[in-house]
Structure formats: structure tokens, C-alpha cells
Design an enzyme around this catalytic site. Structure first.
Site, mmCIF file in Angstrom:
data_model
loop_
_atom_site.group_PDB
_atom_site.id
_atom_site.type_symbol
_atom_site.label_atom_id
_atom_site.label_comp_id
_atom_site.label_asym_id
_atom_site.label_seq_id
_atom_site.Cartn_x
_atom_site.Cartn_y
_atom_site.Cartn_z
ATOM 1 N N LYS A 117 0.828 -1.208 0.000
ATOM 2 C CA LYS A 117 0.000 0.000 0.000
ATOM 3 C C LYS A 117 0.864 1.260 0.000
ATOM 4 O O LYS A 117 0.679 2.161 -0.814
ATOM 5 C CB LYS A 117 -0.926 0.020 1.232
ATOM 6 C CG LYS A 117 -1.864 -1.172 1.316
ATOM 7 C CD LYS A 117 -2.780 -1.102 2.535
ATOM 8 C CE LYS A 117 -2.075 -1.254 3.877
ATOM 9 N NZ LYS A 117 -1.459 -2.569 4.115
ATOM 10 N N ARG A 150 11.638 -5.618 5.084
ATOM 11 C CA ARG A 150 11.383 -4.184 4.859
ATOM 12 C C ARG A 150 12.320 -3.311 5.677
ATOM 13 O O ARG A 150 12.563 -3.542 6.856
ATOM 14 C CB ARG A 150 9.939 -3.842 5.216
ATOM 15 C CG ARG A 150 9.706 -2.322 5.219
ATOM 16 C CD ARG A 150 8.268 -1.935 5.223
ATOM 17 N NE ARG A 150 7.516 -2.566 6.284
ATOM 18 C CZ ARG A 150 6.197 -2.507 6.377
ATOM 19 N NH1 ARG A 150 5.505 -1.875 5.453
ATOM 20 N NH2 ARG A 150 5.588 -3.085 7.382
ATOM 21 N N ARG A 210 -10.169 0.086 8.680
ATOM 22 C CA ARG A 210 -9.740 -1.275 8.952
ATOM 23 C C ARG A 210 -10.768 -2.068 9.721
ATOM 24 O O ARG A 210 -10.512 -3.213 10.077
ATOM 25 C CB ARG A 210 -8.485 -1.231 9.810
ATOM 26 C CG ARG A 210 -7.218 -1.055 9.054
ATOM 27 C CD ARG A 210 -6.166 -0.800 10.108
ATOM 28 N NE ARG A 210 -5.032 -1.643 9.926
ATOM 29 C CZ ARG A 210 -3.935 -1.246 9.289
ATOM 30 N NH1 ARG A 210 -3.860 -0.055 8.765
ATOM 31 N NH2 ARG A 210 -2.920 -2.067 9.194
ATOM 32 N N ARG A 257 10.926 -1.367 11.152
ATOM 33 C CA ARG A 257 9.777 -1.049 12.008
ATOM 34 C C ARG A 257 9.681 -2.052 13.148
ATOM 35 O O ARG A 257 9.907 -3.230 12.952
ATOM 36 C CB ARG A 257 8.481 -1.076 11.176
ATOM 37 C CG ARG A 257 8.145 0.284 10.592
ATOM 38 C CD ARG A 257 7.045 0.244 9.580
ATOM 39 N NE ARG A 257 5.835 -0.474 10.004
ATOM 40 C CZ ARG A 257 4.710 -0.496 9.288
ATOM 41 N NH1 ARG A 257 4.642 0.149 8.138
ATOM 42 N NH2 ARG A 257 3.668 -1.161 9.719
ATOM 43 N N ARG A 260 -0.817 -9.364 13.014
ATOM 44 C CA ARG A 260 -1.381 -8.346 12.118
ATOM 45 C C ARG A 260 -2.186 -9.006 11.001
ATOM 46 O O ARG A 260 -3.231 -8.496 10.603
ATOM 47 C CB ARG A 260 -0.265 -7.471 11.545
ATOM 48 C CG ARG A 260 0.328 -6.535 12.609
ATOM 49 C CD ARG A 260 1.679 -6.004 12.221
ATOM 50 N NE ARG A 260 1.643 -5.161 11.047
ATOM 51 C CZ ARG A 260 2.729 -4.826 10.344
ATOM 52 N NH1 ARG A 260 3.920 -5.272 10.704
ATOM 53 N NH2 ARG A 260 2.622 -4.046 9.299
HETATM 54 P P1 AP5 Z 1 4.773 -1.639 1.926
HETATM 55 O O1 AP5 Z 1 4.467 -0.812 0.720
HETATM 56 O O2 AP5 Z 1 5.462 -0.982 3.044
HETATM 57 O O3 AP5 Z 1 3.441 -2.389 2.412
HETATM 58 P P2 AP5 Z 1 2.156 -1.836 3.157
HETATM 59 O O4 AP5 Z 1 0.970 -2.478 2.523
HETATM 60 O O5 AP5 Z 1 2.172 -0.361 3.246
HETATM 61 O O6 AP5 Z 1 2.371 -2.545 4.549
HETATM 62 P P3 AP5 Z 1 2.227 -1.971 6.026
HETATM 63 O O7 AP5 Z 1 2.984 -2.901 6.899
HETATM 64 O O8 AP5 Z 1 2.542 -0.535 6.083
HETATM 65 O O9 AP5 Z 1 0.702 -2.218 6.246
HETATM 66 P P4 AP5 Z 1 -0.005 -2.249 7.573
HETATM 67 O O10 AP5 Z 1 -1.387 -2.152 7.105
HETATM 68 O O11 AP5 Z 1 0.287 -3.417 8.437
HETATM 69 O O12 AP5 Z 1 0.664 -1.066 8.388
HETATM 70 P P5 AP5 Z 1 0.142 0.363 8.814
HETATM 71 O O13 AP5 Z 1 1.292 1.255 8.879
HETATM 72 O O14 AP5 Z 1 -1.047 0.750 8.041
HETATM 73 O O15 AP5 Z 1 5.601 -2.924 1.424
HETATM 74 C C1 AP5 Z 1 6.037 -3.922 2.333
HETATM 75 C C2 AP5 Z 1 7.394 -4.477 1.861
HETATM 76 O O16 AP5 Z 1 7.233 -5.153 0.611
HETATM 77 C C3 AP5 Z 1 8.465 -3.397 1.610
HETATM 78 O O17 AP5 Z 1 9.727 -3.894 1.960
HETATM 79 C C4 AP5 Z 1 8.388 -3.158 0.098
HETATM 80 O O18 AP5 Z 1 9.623 -2.708 -0.418
HETATM 81 C C5 AP5 Z 1 8.011 -4.537 -0.420
HETATM 82 N N1 AP5 Z 1 7.175 -4.484 -1.631
HETATM 83 C C6 AP5 Z 1 6.127 -3.644 -1.875
HETATM 84 N N2 AP5 Z 1 5.577 -3.902 -3.080
HETATM 85 C C7 AP5 Z 1 6.294 -4.950 -3.602
HETATM 86 C C8 AP5 Z 1 6.201 -5.689 -4.842
HETATM 87 N N3 AP5 Z 1 5.280 -5.401 -5.777
HETATM 88 N N4 AP5 Z 1 7.089 -6.693 -5.026
HETATM 89 C C9 AP5 Z 1 8.021 -6.991 -4.081
HETATM 90 N N5 AP5 Z 1 8.170 -6.324 -2.907
HETATM 91 C C10 AP5 Z 1 7.303 -5.315 -2.673
HETATM 92 O O19 AP5 Z 1 -0.366 0.043 10.320
HETATM 93 C C11 AP5 Z 1 0.522 -0.285 11.339
HETATM 94 C C12 AP5 Z 1 -0.220 -0.391 12.661
HETATM 95 O O20 AP5 Z 1 -0.803 0.885 12.979
HETATM 96 C C13 AP5 Z 1 -1.385 -1.375 12.698
HETATM 97 O O21 AP5 Z 1 -0.973 -2.688 12.971
HETATM 98 C C14 AP5 Z 1 -2.243 -0.768 13.806
HETATM 99 O O22 AP5 Z 1 -1.732 -1.089 15.081
HETATM 100 C C15 AP5 Z 1 -2.073 0.729 13.599
HETATM 101 N N6 AP5 Z 1 -3.116 1.276 12.702
HETATM 102 C C16 AP5 Z 1 -2.913 1.868 11.488
HETATM 103 N N7 AP5 Z 1 -4.080 2.220 10.925
HETATM 104 C C17 AP5 Z 1 -5.049 1.855 11.802
HETATM 105 C C18 AP5 Z 1 -6.473 1.917 11.785
HETATM 106 N N8 AP5 Z 1 -7.141 2.434 10.737
HETATM 107 N N9 AP5 Z 1 -7.150 1.433 12.851
HETATM 108 C C19 AP5 Z 1 -6.495 0.912 13.903
HETATM 109 N N10 AP5 Z 1 -5.159 0.792 13.984
HETATM 110 C C20 AP5 Z 1 -4.436 1.257 12.935
HETATM 111 MG MG MG Z 2 2.239 1.049 4.846
#
Ligand code: AP5
Ligand code: MG
Ligand code: ZN
Length: 214
Positions: A13, A128, A89, A160, A171
Site C-alpha cells: 500500500k 522491509r 480497517r 519497524r 497483524r
Molecule cells: P509496503 O508498501 O510498506 O506495504 P504496506 O501495505 O504499506 O504494509 P504496512 O505494513 O505498512 O501495512 P499495515 O497495514 O500493516 O501497516 P500500517 O502502517 O497501516 O511494502 C512492504 C514491503 O514489501 C516493503 O519492503 C516493500 O519494499 C516490499 N514491496 C512492496 N511492493 C512490492 C512488490 N510489488 N514486489 C516486491 N516487494 C514489494 O499500520 C501499522 C499499525 O498501525 C497497525 O498494525 C495498527 O496497530 C495501527 N493502525 C494503522 N491504521 C489503523 C487503523 N485504521 N485502525 C487501527 N489501527 C491502525
Molecule cells: Mg504502509
């Protein structure tokens, strides 16, 4: 244009958001990034969010919805359009978002679902690395040239705290239970666009452009 990007943790994402915001000139609003900034700044919000994030649990809806309501009510959102990443979410968040948009006279144009299987995800997450300075994301498993400095700006790369295997499993479970039902909420509104996230970054982005219209 007002967009959501959804998908499992690690689906790409944030990676795709970088391209989308450049190409479509929209604001990238990531709740995860907002919480990580609050943690880095040592605010009360950060302190509360950290306890949930470190376990791989969701920050309570009451907190998260308030943060998003405040951000989406800012004037730049209406002027520029937005890409919301990591929200909603839960079904409760999705329903709250519908209200927030209505209150601000905004409309969603599309919901992107970046679809990647669970087995691919784990490899992506533990490899990552994120730049402390420019926040760009890399992967040391897939790109062996990446060491401890950002190739783009020279900043230090870090892992992270929620990217260890145990937290990743939590997660992913939370996603299946609480977030997957949200996809159906948008499918029913006929605005859900699914793209295959298990392809190169460029190919995923070109698929996104074709579903959104160039
Ligand atoms: P990356 O692009 O970083 O993936 P992402 O989908 O953004 O993954 P996140 O871990 O950020 O998602 P998340 O939903 O768990 O975390 P968030 O920060 O929202 O890519 C991942 C890796 O793959 C990288 O190394 C990249 O280089 C590689 N990659 C990408 N595309 C690729 C491809 N096509 N091919 C190969 N490699 C690739 O949330 C974190 C925490 O915050 C949650 O657990 C929760 O505690 C809290 N939180 C956030 N939002 C909320 C909410 N709305 N409600 C409640 N809690 C929340
Ligand atoms: Mg992200
Ligand atoms: Zn950098």
C-alpha cells in the site's frame, strides 16, 4: 480524486501510494504513518498507539476515527483530493468514514484492493527497511544492494518495531477478522477495484492506472 488503498499488511500500500500521489497529485494520508510520527514526537496519542501497534493489534476505533476526522476536515483535502492508506480497517471505521465524507461534502471515487497471498507477505515484511529521513521503503531480501543507508537521500534505514515474525502473524490475523469484511462494504457500493499485488512494483502501478483511468 478521492481514493482508498486497502490490502493485507505488507501488500504494498505504502509503496504504491508513493507512485499514486505523484501521478494523480493527491494527498497521501496514512494512519500508520500518522501514528508512527506521533510516537516519534512523543505525544499522548503516540504513547497510546504504541502499545497496540507493538502487539500488532488495532488502535481503538474511538481514537483512530477522531484522528481521521480531524485530518479529512482540513482545507487541503478538498482542494487536492486524497489517498487514504490503512483506514478504514473495521466496519465501524468504514461507517464512520461514510459520515465524515458526508459532513465534509466529499465523495469516494474508488477503493483499491492490492491483493497479495499470505505466504508472500511474511518475506516482504521481515525484509522491509524504511528511511528515517525521506520515509522511502526498501526490501533487503529482494534487493541485495540495499545496506544500511538510503540510496535516495543517504539517510539511515531502520526496521519497524512491528515487522518481526510474531507481530506480523498477529497483524495478518487481525486483517482477516476485522479488515477483510470492509472490502465487501465497498464491493456492495460498486467502487471496489482489485489489483494483483504479487507482481513487480511497476506492473502493480500500471494495473492501478488502468483501473483508475489514466
Ligand atoms: P509496503 O508498501 O510498506 O506495504 P504496506 O501495505 O504499506 O504494509 P504496512 O505494513 O505498512 O501495512 P499495515 O497495514 O500493516 O501497516 P500500517 O502502517 O497501516 O511494502 C512492504 C514491503 O514489501 C516493503 O519492503 C516493500 O519494499 C516490499 N514491496 C512492496 N511492493 C512490492 C512488490 N510489488 N514486489 C516486491 N516487494 C514489494 O499500520 C501499522 C499499525 O498501525 C497497525 O498494525 C495498527 O496497530 C495501527 N493502525 C494503522 N491504521 C489503523 C487503523 N485504521 N485502525 C487501527 N489501527 C491502525
Ligand atoms: Mg504502509
Ligand atoms: Zn531517504
Amino acid at each position: 480524486m478521492n481514493l482508498l488503498i486497502m490490502g493485507r499488511p505488507g501488500a504494498g500500500k505504502g509503496t504504491q501510494a508513493e507512485y499514486i500521489k505523484e501521478y494523480y497529485k493527491v494527498l497521501h494520508i496514512s494512519t500508520g504513518d500518522m501514528f508512527r510520527k506521533a510516537i516519534a514526537d512523543g505525544t499522548k496519542l503516540g504513547l497510546e498507539a504504541k502499545s497496540y501497534m507493538d502487539k500488532g493489534a488495532l488502535v481503538p476505533d474511538s481514537v483512530t476515527i477522531g484522528v481521521v476526522r480531524e485530518r479529512l476536515s482540513c482545507a487541503d483535502v478538498k482542494e487536492q483530493g486524497f489517498l487514504l492508506d490503512g483506514f478504514p480497517r473495521t466496519l465501524e471505521q468504514a461507517e464512520a468514514l461514510t459520515e465524515i465524507l458526508k459532513d465534509n461534502n466529499l465523495k469516494l471515487d474508488a477503493v483499491l484492493d492490492v491483493n497479495v497471498d499470505v505466504d508472500v507477505i511474511t518475506k516482504r515484511m521481515v525484509g522491509r527497511r524504511v528511511c528515517k529521513e525521506c520515509k522511502k521503503t526498501y526490501n533487503i531480501v529482494f534487493d541485495k544492494s540495499i545496506k544500511d543507508k538510503c540510496p535516495s537521500c543517504g539517510g539511515d534505514l531502520y526496521q519497524r518495531t512491528d515487522d518481526n515474525e510474531e507481530t506480523v502473524v498477529n497483524r495478518l490475523n487481525v486483517y482477516e477478522k476485522q479488515t477483510a469484511p470492509v472490502l465487501n462494504y465497498y464491493a456492495k457500493q460498486n467502487i471496489l477495484k482489485t489489483v494483483n499485488g504479487d507482481q513487480s512494483v511497476d506492473k502493480v502501478f500500471s494495473d492501478i492506472k488502468s483501473v483508475l483511468g489514466e
